[in-house]
Design an enzyme around this catalytic site. Structure first.
Site, PDB file in Angstrom:
ATOM      1  N   ASN A 152       7.053   0.278  -4.307  1.00 48.85           N
ATOM      2  CA  ASN A 152       6.241  -0.720  -3.605  1.00 48.85           C
ATOM      3  C   ASN A 152       6.483  -2.126  -4.141  1.00 48.85           C
ATOM      4  O   ASN A 152       6.595  -3.094  -3.375  1.00 48.85           O
ATOM      5  CB  ASN A 152       4.756  -0.372  -3.715  1.00 48.85           C
ATOM      6  CG  ASN A 152       4.368   0.821  -2.868  1.00 48.85           C
ATOM      7  OD1 ASN A 152       3.783   1.773  -3.355  1.00 48.85           O
ATOM      8  ND2 ASN A 152       4.700   0.777  -1.586  1.00 48.85           N
ATOM      9  N   ASP A 184     -21.793  28.807 -22.463  1.00 51.87           N
ATOM     10  CA  ASP A 184     -22.807  29.826 -22.684  1.00 51.87           C
ATOM     11  C   ASP A 184     -22.199  30.908 -23.572  1.00 51.87           C
ATOM     12  O   ASP A 184     -20.977  31.063 -23.626  1.00 51.87           O
ATOM     13  CB  ASP A 184     -23.235  30.418 -21.338  1.00 51.87           C
ATOM     14  CG  ASP A 184     -24.434  31.337 -21.463  1.00 51.87           C
ATOM     15  OD1 ASP A 184     -25.285  31.074 -22.324  1.00 51.87           O
ATOM     16  OD2 ASP A 184     -24.512  32.310 -20.697  1.00 51.87           O
ATOM     17  N   GLU A 206       9.728  -3.303  -2.822  1.00 58.17           N
ATOM     18  CA  GLU A 206       9.641  -3.724  -1.422  1.00 58.17           C
ATOM     19  C   GLU A 206       9.006  -5.117  -1.301  1.00 58.17           C
ATOM     20  O   GLU A 206       9.523  -5.999  -0.600  1.00 58.17           O
ATOM     21  CB  GLU A 206       8.807  -2.711  -0.634  1.00 58.17           C
ATOM     22  CG  GLU A 206       9.454  -1.342  -0.507  1.00 58.17           C
ATOM     23  CD  GLU A 206       8.444  -0.243  -0.184  1.00 58.17           C
ATOM     24  OE1 GLU A 206       8.858   0.923  -0.122  1.00 58.17           O
ATOM     25  OE2 GLU A 206       7.252  -0.565  -0.009  1.00 58.17           O
ATOM     26  N   ASP A 218     -23.236  31.318 -16.304  1.00 54.26           N
ATOM     27  CA  ASP A 218     -23.262  32.405 -15.331  1.00 54.26           C
ATOM     28  C   ASP A 218     -24.628  32.637 -14.726  1.00 54.26           C
ATOM     29  O   ASP A 218     -24.777  33.409 -13.801  1.00 54.26           O
ATOM     30  CB  ASP A 218     -22.763  33.710 -15.966  1.00 54.26           C
ATOM     31  CG  ASP A 218     -23.543  34.078 -17.228  1.00 54.26           C
ATOM     32  OD1 ASP A 218     -24.560  33.410 -17.530  1.00 54.26           O
ATOM     33  OD2 ASP A 218     -23.135  35.032 -17.922  1.00 54.26           O
ATOM     34  N   ILE A 242       0.847  -1.200   0.000  1.00 58.90           N
ATOM     35  CA  ILE A 242       0.000   0.000   0.000  1.00 58.90           C
ATOM     36  C   ILE A 242       0.879   1.246   0.000  1.00 58.90           C
ATOM     37  O   ILE A 242       1.663   1.458   0.933  1.00 58.90           O
ATOM     38  CB  ILE A 242      -0.927   0.016   1.238  1.00 58.90           C
ATOM     39  CG1 ILE A 242      -1.789  -1.239   1.299  1.00 58.90           C
ATOM     40  CG2 ILE A 242      -1.789   1.262   1.218  1.00 58.90           C
ATOM     41  CD1 ILE A 242      -2.694  -1.451   0.117  1.00 58.90           C
ATOM     42  N   ASP A 269     -28.182  27.878 -15.537  1.00 61.30           N
ATOM     43  CA  ASP A 269     -27.051  26.990 -15.797  1.00 61.30           C
ATOM     44  C   ASP A 269     -26.754  26.041 -14.632  1.00 61.30           C
ATOM     45  O   ASP A 269     -26.012  25.072 -14.788  1.00 61.30           O
ATOM     46  CB  ASP A 269     -25.780  27.818 -16.069  1.00 61.30           C
ATOM     47  CG  ASP A 269     -25.901  28.660 -17.325  1.00 61.30           C
ATOM     48  OD1 ASP A 269     -26.477  28.166 -18.302  1.00 61.30           O
ATOM     49  OD2 ASP A 269     -25.434  29.803 -17.312  1.00 61.30           O
ATOM     50  N   ASN A 289       8.277   4.747   1.903  1.00 60.70           N
ATOM     51  CA  ASN A 289       7.049   5.197   1.246  1.00 60.70           C
ATOM     52  C   ASN A 289       6.729   6.654   1.536  1.00 60.70           C
ATOM     53  O   ASN A 289       6.203   7.368   0.672  1.00 60.70           O
ATOM     54  CB  ASN A 289       5.868   4.327   1.682  1.00 60.70           C
ATOM     55  CG  ASN A 289       5.936   2.929   1.093  1.00 60.70           C
ATOM     56  OD1 ASN A 289       6.768   2.648   0.228  1.00 60.70           O
ATOM     57  ND2 ASN A 289       5.077   2.038   1.571  1.00 60.70           N
TER      58      ASN A 289
END
Length: 898
Positions: free
Chosen positions: A702, A326, A705, A636, A282, A640, A733
């Site tokens: 990772n 728009d 490891e 705006d 992890i 919307d 890590n």
């Protein structure tokens, strides 16, 4: 019921009201019980505790929590405390960023009028707008905000700004007549008033037809309530990555336990190995680094006038494949300008920007002209300034118009020729004014000239003005209208094809006796002088931005409340579509006739949507998303808001945008500049690239490891020996890998970042063979780490010494690897000195890690032991071999997976 199709008497009768008396107090009480208060419902927001707990549901953190519990159960209290601290830090950082309540409905509530004038028992009373009920008779006047939806019963020059609701920029002149068509859009319902829209001019009396959530604004509020925000592409990819890592960790642990039982190993040894593998599999710093990088990206965008309300939206723009924008105020300046004039048979063009009274006049061959040297042009501009009720006002160097925008365009055009109403009135006294009336579509004034003669000046719609004219001024001739009408009609058609709104000017000489004639008698026998071509001009920088979007593979779609002809012409000017392109322009009415499936099939060909409603905008966004597009929606107005929430990224205008739009959006353009979107897209793409790069860096470490631990478990007989202790893995890590990864996150963009097509949102982080590169590089790095661990044991060194040797091999290996991870090519193709922060992070990370080897504190916390100097130097050079050799092979053979 479509109230605009009913007569005023029918509406009042249907609502059981009385125009003269209004409602009684008892009637109001009964109706309030039935209909409720006239207010917009409030959304219940999640509590701070609920939001924090939601962060702890992150799958990666759950797996780490299990590791912490196992560590505590087996007596590894330091490990348990360290892992728990990492969990809380990750959850807290995300919580702080997401603790922002959604205020869309609150903003809608703020827009409603607090008080209004209501007729009750025959008398006008001021009361809270919340108390209104259907059937109430209300008074509307200049400056009021319409408190509820209503059918107009009486109007006197009543003009309402409905732009926030309909998207149409012009003030709407209201009327009371019955409208025949049954399927009119809001912008065409001229005899209706709508909640939250301001009255700019005039006066009116109306009967309330809908209140609260039944109003048009209420319908939008309900759309906002029921519109669910989708996961952003980044969030979806991180969720997918989390699941992959969890299954990988569980699979590896299951393999370890299975092999352990087969080999007859103790449960304690298998638990220790499993905890180490979970911690190694992890990437604890992933969510933290992503959050920090997005935060830094948000700050960078802020400096470029784009405010990201939510961190994930910073990256989403980089994934965008369609921008729905728009028109008014976004692509255009929201300032009406007279850009062309036809006077005395000659065409003139007017330069300039906005309401600044600075701009050059040019003839049809684009040669500069002086208006004073062109009598017909000069006369037209003088009449335009005199027959005008608008004013040009300057405040602190900024100009704005008081009055109607179209009249303001004429005032500014005259001012560019140094013609001003105040100066003209010193010699031309206005003695009578006939204000503009929507029925006759004209305004006129009578002036007294310096020689005491009189003249009527008329301004109005060209088709109406020409019907009231006998003569056309054409160069030095006076042509009769009957046989030369086509001259004017040709100009009207030419202006119309360029999306120019037209306003005509004419005059009539009067005797002293004629000035007392009625308006109808006066406004005849006119001399038609010329026309103004008026437009809300596109922003120059927005046009360039549209071009850049196309180069980046992003489709730009205009969605507007304006008419189709105007919208198409603006789209062609901005190169959203090309004049010779068979692009579809579709209106709201035509959209209603399409099924969702038909709309989905047509969506790739539609470039402009005109005369649309809030429901239409939401439907358009859904259709594009169902095709797999990542949709950005700019806007705006109140209308919307639902689409802004539904879109993958909603972009509101910070200056001209309503509070509702800003609260519904993910990104706010502080300068209302469409060009800022392109800058944000570039930033989003850079950030995503960098996220992929540091994910590659993190996961490669990772894999290194995990593989080092697995190799030790599988290849060394007897009780399992950990090649790396759990806290060593946490250090790698979070510190030695975390700092360089963070520096990767702020790396400058690669040269081709805006020349690529948008990413397919189905692509994972591991697209383009990135997953294969992570596994291959990680396995090789893990193999070298295990070899150094085994080498130390073979020499008879202690377990702590062997782990420390493996620890430093892994650290140096990932510090060399980071220079290859910062490019999608190889380290031989990118100058390592262009990211000084990365160099500093690598040096600092290496130095801190060495300190943890040679300091008592590091020996106590991580379980390291001091290395002999020649062993430290050996790890440095051996750790460099995987990166330099594999990158060299990749350069020679062009292996993408390497």
């Amino acid at each position: 019921m479509t109230w605009f199709n009913q007569s005023t008497d029918s509406v009042i009768k249907a609502l059981k009201s009385d125009y003269q008396q209004g409602l009684s107090e008892d009637q109001r009480g009964e109706r309030q019980t039935a209909f409720g208060l006239n207010e917009i419902n409030q959304v219940k927001h999640a509590s701070a505790l609920h939001i924090f707990i939601a962060q702890l549901k992150n799958p990666l953190l759950i797996i780490l929590a299990l590791g912490a519990l196992l560590s505590f159960y087996t007596g590894h209290h330091v490990d348990a405390f360290a892992i728990t601290t990492i969990i809380l830090i990750n959850a807290s950082i995300t919580f702080i960023q997401e603790y922002k309540a959604q205020k869309s409905i609150d903003a809608l509530r703020d827009m409603s009028a607090p008080h209004c004038h209501v007729k009750q028992n025959g008398q006008w009373h001021e009361m809270s707008a919340k108390q209104l009920v259907p059937g109430d008779i209300i008074l509307l006047k200049t400056g009021d905000i319409i408190p509820a939806d209503c059918r107009l019963v009486e109007t006197t020059q009543l003009e309402v700004d409905e732009s926030a609701l309909t998207g149409e920029s012009n003030l709407i002149r209201k009327q009371t007549s019955v409208l025949e068509s049954s399927d009119l859009t809001l912008g065409d319902q001229l005899n209706m008033g709508f909640m939250s829209t301001p009255v700019h001019n005039g006066r009116g009396i109306a009967v309330v037809t809908a209140t609260g959530m039944k109003t048009e604004v209420g319908k939008i509020a309900r759309l906002i309530e029921t519109t669910q925000n989708r996961l952003t592409p980044l969030q979806a990819r991180i969720h997918a990555l989390s699941k992959t890592l969890i299954w990988a960790a569980l699979f590896i642990v299951a393999v370890i336990i299975g092999i352990g039982f087969y080999k007859g190993l103790t449960l304690s040894g298998m638990v220790d190995t499993s905890i180490s593998l979970v911690v190694a599999a992890i990437p604890e710093g992933l969510t933290t680094v992503v959050t920090i990088v997005l935060t830094l990206g948000a700050k960078h965008m802020m400096r470029n006038h784009a405010l990201a309300k939510y961190l994930a939206s910073v990256e989403t723009l980089g994934s965008t494949s369609v921008i729905c924008t728009d028109k008014t105020g976004t692509l255009t300046q929201n300032k009406m300008q007279s850009v062309q004039i036809w006077a005395g048979g000659e065409h003139y063009h007017i330069q300039g920007e906005g309401y600044r009274p600075i701009g050059e006049f040019k003839d049809d061959q684009q040669r500069p002209v002086t208006p004073q040297q062109h009598p017909h042009l000069n006369h037209l501009l003088e009449m335009s300034a005199l027959c005008n009720e608008a004013q040009l006002v300057e405040q602190e160097g900024r100009y704005h118009i008081q009055g109607l925008p179209t009249e303001g365009a004429l005032v500014v055009a005259a001012a560019k020729a140094n013609i001003h109403k105040e100066a003209l009135q010193q010699h031309h006294r206005i003695i009578k004014t006939f204000p503009f009336d929507p029925k006759r579509k004209m305004m006129s004034i009578i002036i007294q000239e310096p020689d005491n003669s009189y003249q009527l000046i008329v301004k109005g719609a060209p088709d109406v003005l020409i019907d009231h004219s006998e003569i056309i001024e054409f160069q030095d001739k006076h042509l009769d209208v009957t046989s030369n009408r086509y001259l004017i009609e040709d100009v009207i058609h030419t202006f119309g094809s360029q999306a120019l709104r037209t306003l005509a000017i004419g005059y009539r000489h009067l005797s002293e006796a004629q000035i007392h004639l009625s308006q109808e008698e006066l406004e005849t026998q006119l001399t038609f002088t010329g026309l103004h071509g008026i437009i809300d001009l596109p922003r120059p920088e927005a046009t360039q931005s549209v071009k850049e979007c196309h180069e980046a593979g992003i489709r730009v779609i205009m969605i507007t409340g304006d008419h189709a002809v105007t919208a198409r012409a603006i789209a062609e000017k901005m190169q959203i579509i090309h004049a010779n392109e068979e692009a579809i322009v579709i209106t709201g009415k035509e959209l209603n006739a399409l099924s969702d499936e038909e709309l989905g099939n047509l969506a790739p060909k539609i470039h402009v949507y005109a005369r649309v409603t809030p429901e239409h905008k939401l439907r358009i966004v859904k259709a594009l998303q169902q095709r797999g597009d990542v949709v950005a929606m700019t806007g705006d107005g109140v209308n919307d808001a639902p689409a802004l929430r539904k879109a993958d990224i909603g972009i509101a205008m910070g200056d001209s945008g309503t509070g509702v739009a800003k609260e519904s959006a993910d990104l706010i353009l502080l300068d209302d500049n469409f060009a800022t979107i392109v800058t944000a897209v570039r930033e989003g793409r850079r950030i995503y690239d960098n996220i992929r790069k540091f994910i590659r860096q993190d996961l490669t470490a990772n894999v290194g490891e995990v593989s080092a631990i697995l190799f030790a478990f599988l290849l060394i007989s007897g009780e399992p020996l950990l090649a790396l202790a759990p806290l060593m893995i946490l250090w790698v890590n979070l510190v030695s890998d975390g700092m360089p990864s963070l520096a990767l996150g702020v790396d400058v963009a690669e040269a081709d970042v805006m020349k690529r097509s948008p990413r397919d949102q189905k692509d994972s982080f591991f697209a383009d063979s990135l997953g294969a590169r992570i596994i291959v590089r990680g396995l090789v790095m893990g193999g070298f780490t295990f070899w150094m661990f085994h080498y130390a044991l073979h020499l008879g060194m202690t377990l702590a010494y062997a782990q420390t040797l493996a620890f430093m091999t892994l650290i140096f290996g990932q510090l060399f690897h980071v220079f290859d991870a910062r490019t999608f090519t190889s380290l031989y193709r990118r100058n390592p000195f262009t990211n000084r922060l990365l160099l500093l992070a690598v040096f600092g990370s290496g130095a801190l890690s060495i300190l943890m080897v040679y300091s008592p504190f590091g020996n106590l916390v991580l379980g390291t032991t001091p290395l002999q100097l020649h062993h430290l130097v050996m790890t440095f050079f051996i750790a460099a071999l995987p990166t330099f050799i594999l990158s060299g092979i990749k350069e020679l053979f062009r292996f993408k997976w390497l």
